[in-house]
Write an enzyme that holds these catalytic residues in place. Structure first.
Site, PDB file in Angstrom:
ATOM      1  CD  GLU A 457      -2.104   1.411   2.942  1.00 48.12           C
ATOM      2  OE1 GLU A 457      -1.815   0.525   3.752  1.00 48.12           O
ATOM      3  OE2 GLU A 457      -2.757   2.422   3.229  1.00 48.12           O
ATOM      4  CG  ASP A 532      -4.201   3.046   8.450  1.00 46.50           C
ATOM      5  OD1 ASP A 532      -4.440   2.167   7.577  1.00 46.50           O
ATOM      6  OD2 ASP A 532      -3.540   4.069   8.214  1.00 46.50           O
ATOM      7  CG  ASP A 534      -7.115   5.124   4.423  1.00 43.62           C
ATOM      8  OD1 ASP A 534      -8.356   5.078   4.219  1.00 43.62           O
ATOM      9  OD2 ASP A 534      -6.482   6.165   4.613  1.00 43.62           O
TER      10      ASP A 534
END
Ligand code: TSJ
Length: 669
Positions: A457, A532, A534
């Site tokens: 990510e 988290d 996201d």
């Protein structure tokens, strides 16, 4: 005067001209034939030396063509209006007999050759040009129009009988040669021509056996194309069980269309067969058509009774006119939307059509001479078919509506099919594109037993991962920047999705029905995202995607989630990483030991905060990292969560987002 009468008149005039030009004197029995004969025999020698030059093969096709060649002459006599019955018999030993009830070939002495005109027909190559083998009046036409002399040359024997209403004239040939001139062998009150021949086994080395079915089929076609002509076909080879078929179609090509529908057992869309004909200059055109409820098209075209399997100007003219007439009809009655129109394929779905033209000078083109080339025929047929069909539709609104609806259905189906095809093609191209995504930092090892792909990510974490990895067996694919809005990614549009397509390309397996685990490029597929909201969402999205489109990838245990630590603890040179708060507290007291000194603790807010070395030590290095293998249950949960996340209902989504931290824990532990 009917169209047919006009045509007959024209044909007769041409025939008469041909005969007049030859100035045949009817009786001159005293001529000396001897000298002429030598010349004649030399004339036919090339046919026996190179039969392939005159008939297209010496196999079964060529054998059957001999029959057509003879029959065509009788059909010409019928077209000229002097004969209405032709008999074709297969006699024992595959001897063929063809007879008609026409005027009989002229038997008078040919002035130039000095022998009987009939003898000239049979012994001079292309002599038929004057007497029935391909001249101005000839309409039917066999193979290359080579005529009776070729058949004679290639026959073990051939016998000709001409009945002139008074006498029977007779001549016997062997392999094209004769010993005696044509002579009278008896009296008769009938008229006509009869030819009996046995193909030469020296030439037709493969076979001299005729197929009744093949001959019957051709005769039936000729009977359809020449309305009212009666053709009798007999197979008398087995004397104990003679076969006879009488082919007689007063409706001509209209009955041809009905015959095709019956033999295919298809259902007509409306009861009547549409038929028109017309004549202009030296061209006669005729069309019969009908639609059936299935989807295939049968269009058979003929020029001078010769099948033109490759179409040509007559067929093109017909097709253009059909498309235009149906489109114009639709426009006239506002049945077609503005700018919409049917294609040729649309208006021909389920169509059965017979197109027949007759003209004085057919040009056949193409490798197999299967295409009509005469350019004047196209506009002639276009005008004829357009005008008559448009009028017909105007006068028959019920039939017109049925044709229009049939074309509409075809158009809709075709457009739907095209869409599906285009999508499939785009999909294939996208998935099969061999190029790896540009952002992929691949590993050097190729054996997927040893390789790992980290889907990371965010670009900054991706950068650290690239530096911290072992480039021999670890590949890094930075996925995308942080997702701020979950609604930005739609999983149902995988194809062309710029987030998911790089993943598909890197894995190499394709998706859905095309998924092939054999092509998997990495043995471990590791999702590396922050702990988290996201990061959780990215995991959910990827797992849902794998669950829906690459399920075996999960079932066979290739999918993992990386576990980056949440805390770094250190005291002097001693370093520990903690993945949970409990671990943090535990490690903290361990590091502090009995001394109780305040230990340094760093909380990682994201992967991007770790430097390459930290990332290697905590998350990448197989000896030190912790990973979670994703089970199908986990993926199922992700799929359900995703459904809630992406669903239209606001309430479940709000609840989901609020409890998201809890969900992330569920997933990871
Ligand atoms: F050509 C052929 F020998 F192969 C052959 C010709 C075979 C068969 C079965 C029939 C015929 C044939 C030829 N039938 N009818 C005719 N008619 C003429 O050749 C003919 C008769 C009279 C006149 C005339 O103007 O008086 C003109 C022609 C061309």
């Amino acid at each position: 005067m009917s169209v047919n009468d006009e045509k007959e008149m024209e044909l007769n005039t041409a025939a008469e001209d041909a005969i007049d030009a030859a100035e045949i004197s009817r009786v001159d029995e005293s001529s000396d034939y001897g000298a002429e004969q030598i010349e004649v025999l030399e004339g036919l020698e090339p046919v026996r030396v190179r039969p392939g030059m005159y008939i297209d093969s010496t196999g079964p096709d060529g054998l059957h063509h001999l029959v057509y060649e003879i029959v065509d002459n009788a059909v010409d006599e019928a077209l000229a209006g002097y004969c209405n019955e032709i008999t074709l018999e297969i006699l024992p030993e595959n001897v063929i007999r063809v007879a008609d009830n026409g005027r009989g070939i002229p038997t008078g002495i040919h002035p130039k050759e000095g022998i009987s005109a009939a003898t000239v027909v049979y012994t001079v190559l292309h002599a038929g040009g004057k007497f029935g083998g391909g001249g101005g009046y000839k309409v039917a036409g066999g193979l290359h129009g080579v005529g009776a002399s070729v058949v004679n040359a290639l026959s073990e024997y051939l016998e000709l009988r001409v009945f002139d209403g008074e006498h029977i004239h007779f001549q016997h040939f062997e392999r094209g040669k004769y010993d005696e001139p044509m002579k009278i062998i008896g009296d008769t009150n009938r008229t006509g021509t009869e030819v009996t021949f046995k193909p030469d086994p020296e030439i037709f080395t493969e076979t001299t056996v005729f197929s009744y079915e093949v001959l019957l089929r051709r005769m039936r076609e000729q009977a359809f194309l020449n309305a009212g002509l009666k053709i009798i076909v007999r197979d008398l080879r087995d004397e104990s069980s003679p076969i006879e078929e009488i082919l007689h179609y007063v409706g001509g090509i209209k009955e041809f269309v009905e015959h095709i529908h019956k033999s295919k057992s298809s259902t007509p869309v409306f009861p009547e067969v549409i038929h028109f004909q017309g004549i202009e200059d030296d061209m006669f055109g005729e069309v019969a058509l009908q639609y059936n409820t299935d989807y295939s098209e049968v269009t058979l075209s003929f020029a001078n009774n010769i099948h033109t399997p490759d179409g040509g100007t007559h067929e093109q003219g017909f097709k253009n006119a059909l498309t235009k007439a149906i489109n114009d009809y639709g426009r006239k009655f506002n049945l077609l939307k503005e700018g919409d129109k049917f294609s040729g394929d649309d208006v021909r779905e389920g169509l059965t059509a017979i197109i027949s033209v007759k003209l004085s000078n057919c040009e056949f083109q193409g490798q197999t001479k299967g295409r009509l080339g005469n350019t004047a025929v196209r506009p002639f047929m276009e005008k004829l078919v357009y005008n008559k069909l448009f009028d017909y539709l105007d006068e028959h609104p019920d039939t017109a509506k049925l044709i229009f609806d049939k074309s509409s259905q075809a158009k809709n189906a075709r457009e739907a099919a095209k869409k599906a095809r285009d999508q499939a093609r785009a999909r294939k191209t996208a998935l099969e594109s061999t190029s790896l995504p540009g952002k992929l930092a691949d590993c050097s090892e190729r054996d997927n037993k040893y390789t790992e792909l980290f889907i990371v990510e965010g670009d900054s974490a991706g950068g650290s991962a690239k530096e911290g990895r072992d480039r021999k067996f670890q590949a890094i694919l930075p996925l995308w920047g942080k997702m701020l809005n979950v609604e930005k990614v739609r999983i149902d549009k995988v194809y062309g999705n710029d987030k998911l397509m790089p993943v598909v390309a890197a894995l190499g397996t394709s998706i859905g029905e095309d998924f092939d685990i054999q092509k998997l490029r990495y043995g471990k597929v590791i999702i590396m995202a922050d702990a988290d909201v996201d990061g959780s969402h990215i995991r959910t999205l990827l797992l849902t995607f794998f669950f829906r489109y690459m399920r075996p990838l999960i079932e066979e245990g290739h999918v993992y989630c990386a576990q980056p630590p949440l805390f770094k603890l250190w005291r002097g040179k001693q370093v520990r990483y903690a993945f949970t708060e409990e671990e943090r507290d535990m490690f903290a007291s361990e590091l502090a030991g009995d001394s109780g000194a305040k230990v340094d603790i760093q909380r990682y807010k994201g992967l991007g905060e770790m430097n390459p070395e930290q990332l290697r030590e905590t998350t990448l290095d197989p000896k030190k990292r912790t990973m979670i293998k994703i089970s199908i249950d986990d993926a199922q949960k992700a799929d359900e969560a995703f459904t809630i996340l992406m669903g239209d209902k606001v309430e479940p989504r709000r609840v989901f987002i609020e409890s998201n931290a809890q969900y992330a824990t569920d997933l990871d532990v």
